[in-house]
Scaffold this motif. Structure first.
Motif, PDB file in Angstrom:
ATOM      1  N   LYS A  92       0.831  -1.208   0.000  1.00  0.00           N
ATOM      2  CA  LYS A  92       0.000   0.000   0.000  1.00  0.00           C
ATOM      3  C   LYS A  92       0.866   1.258   0.000  1.00  0.00           C
ATOM      4  O   LYS A  92       0.602   2.204  -0.732  1.00  0.00           O
ATOM      5  N   LEU A  93       1.900   1.275   0.822  1.00  0.00           N
ATOM      6  CA  LEU A  93       2.780   2.429   0.906  1.00  0.00           C
ATOM      7  C   LEU A  93       3.518   2.649  -0.419  1.00  0.00           C
ATOM      8  O   LEU A  93       3.593   3.778  -0.910  1.00  0.00           O
ATOM      9  N   ASP A  94       4.035   1.578  -0.993  1.00  0.00           N
ATOM     10  CA  ASP A  94       4.734   1.700  -2.277  1.00  0.00           C
ATOM     11  C   ASP A  94       3.794   2.210  -3.369  1.00  0.00           C
ATOM     12  O   ASP A  94       4.167   3.072  -4.170  1.00  0.00           O
ATOM     13  N   LEU A  95       2.575   1.677  -3.396  1.00  0.00           N
ATOM     14  CA  LEU A  95       1.607   2.115  -4.397  1.00  0.00           C
ATOM     15  C   LEU A  95       1.220   3.574  -4.167  1.00  0.00           C
ATOM     16  O   LEU A  95       1.126   4.358  -5.113  1.00  0.00           O
ATOM     17  N   PHE A  96       1.027   3.952  -2.908  1.00  0.00           N
ATOM     18  CA  PHE A  96       0.719   5.345  -2.584  1.00  0.00           C
ATOM     19  C   PHE A  96       1.829   6.271  -3.072  1.00  0.00           C
ATOM     20  O   PHE A  96       1.566   7.302  -3.690  1.00  0.00           O
ATOM     21  N   GLU A  97       3.080   5.903  -2.780  1.00  0.00           N
ATOM     22  CA  GLU A  97       4.205   6.759  -3.181  1.00  0.00           C
ATOM     23  C   GLU A  97       4.268   6.924  -4.686  1.00  0.00           C
ATOM     24  O   GLU A  97       4.499   8.026  -5.186  1.00  0.00           O
ATOM     25  N   ARG A  98       4.051   5.864  -5.441  1.00  0.00           N
ATOM     26  CA  ARG A  98       4.090   5.947  -6.906  1.00  0.00           C
ATOM     27  C   ARG A  98       2.918   6.765  -7.430  1.00  0.00           C
ATOM     28  O   ARG A  98       3.071   7.577  -8.332  1.00  0.00           O
ATOM     29  N   LEU A 127      -1.838   2.080 -12.573  1.00  0.00           N
ATOM     30  CA  LEU A 127      -1.770   2.478 -11.167  1.00  0.00           C
ATOM     31  C   LEU A 127      -3.089   3.032 -10.635  1.00  0.00           C
ATOM     32  O   LEU A 127      -3.351   2.963  -9.434  1.00  0.00           O
ATOM     33  N   PHE A 128      -3.899   3.616 -11.518  1.00  0.00           N
ATOM     34  CA  PHE A 128      -5.148   4.245 -11.073  1.00  0.00           C
ATOM     35  C   PHE A 128      -6.385   3.581 -11.662  1.00  0.00           C
ATOM     36  O   PHE A 128      -7.344   3.349 -10.970  1.00  0.00           O
ATOM     37  N   TYR A 170      -7.776   7.689  -4.761  1.00  0.00           N
ATOM     38  CA  TYR A 170      -6.625   6.813  -4.935  1.00  0.00           C
ATOM     39  C   TYR A 170      -5.505   7.108  -3.935  1.00  0.00           C
ATOM     40  O   TYR A 170      -4.594   6.313  -3.784  1.00  0.00           O
ATOM     41  N   LEU A 171      -5.572   8.265  -3.278  1.00  0.00           N
ATOM     42  CA  LEU A 171      -4.495   8.660  -2.367  1.00  0.00           C
ATOM     43  C   LEU A 171      -4.925   8.681  -0.907  1.00  0.00           C
ATOM     44  O   LEU A 171      -4.095   8.830  -0.031  1.00  0.00           O
ATOM     45  N   ASP A 172      -6.223   8.533  -0.651  1.00  0.00           N
ATOM     46  CA  ASP A 172      -6.719   8.502   0.723  1.00  0.00           C
ATOM     47  C   ASP A 172      -6.580   7.080   1.255  1.00  0.00           C
ATOM     48  O   ASP A 172      -7.325   6.185   0.873  1.00  0.00           O
TER      49      ASP A 172
END
Length: 161
Positions: free
Chosen positions: A42-48, A94-95, A154-156
């Motif tokens: 989740k963190l990696d996906l959020f950062e990207r 990604l989205f 997508y970022l929350d």
């Protein structure tokens, strides 16, 4: 007495309890590793995703402030444009299709506005071209403020999509 069935069963109980305890501990450790790996994903996906959001927002802000014309292939305006364009293909992965379509819409509107800006430098724009240029300029102004709303699902991390 040592040869009775009850005695032999009683001898095996401590070993069974130890095996059960080790099994439960192993299952708990495996579950925690799974939870940690999921959180890391989740963190990696959020950062990207956040990198792409920032590239889009920076690009929209540059267009809002400075217009579309890219005087040369250097400088911050061109770098923002290049970073934005490089993110379009991976945005669908990604989205999802909605953000990929949105980025394509930004790109198309930028190309249209850029063409009108070039024409306005060479000749007077027709009334319909002037209206179109004003509409596109207003669109970029609005989208530079609204982009956060489009990306928020997508970022929350509380409402992960």
């Amino acid at each position: 007495m040592k040869d009775t069935l009850c005695f032999q069963v009683a001898q095996g109980v401590p070993a069974a309890l130890v095996a059960l305890t080790v099994g439960i501990a192993g299952a708990f450790i495996a579950w925690r590793q799974y939870a940690t790996a999921r959180a890391k994903l989740k963190l990696d996906l959020f950062e990207r995703r956040y990198e792409i959001f920032m590239a889009v927002w920076t690009h929209l802000s540059f267009i809002k402030e400075h217009g579309c014309e890219l005087m040369n292939e250097s400088g911050p305006k061109y770098e923002a444009f290049k970073e934005f364009r490089n993110n379009i293909p991976q945005s669908g992965f990604l989205f999802g299709r909605d953000i990929e379509r949105y980025l394509s819409e930004i790109n198309q509107n930028q190309m249209d506005l850029w063409g009108l800006e070039i024409h306005s430098g060479l000749r007077a724009l027709s009334p319909s071209e002037s209206v179109k240029k004003s509409e596109l300029t207003a669109w970029f102004d609005r989208e530079s403020r609204y982009a956060k709303v489009r990306f928020k699902p997508y970022l929350d991390l509380r409402k992960w999509k």
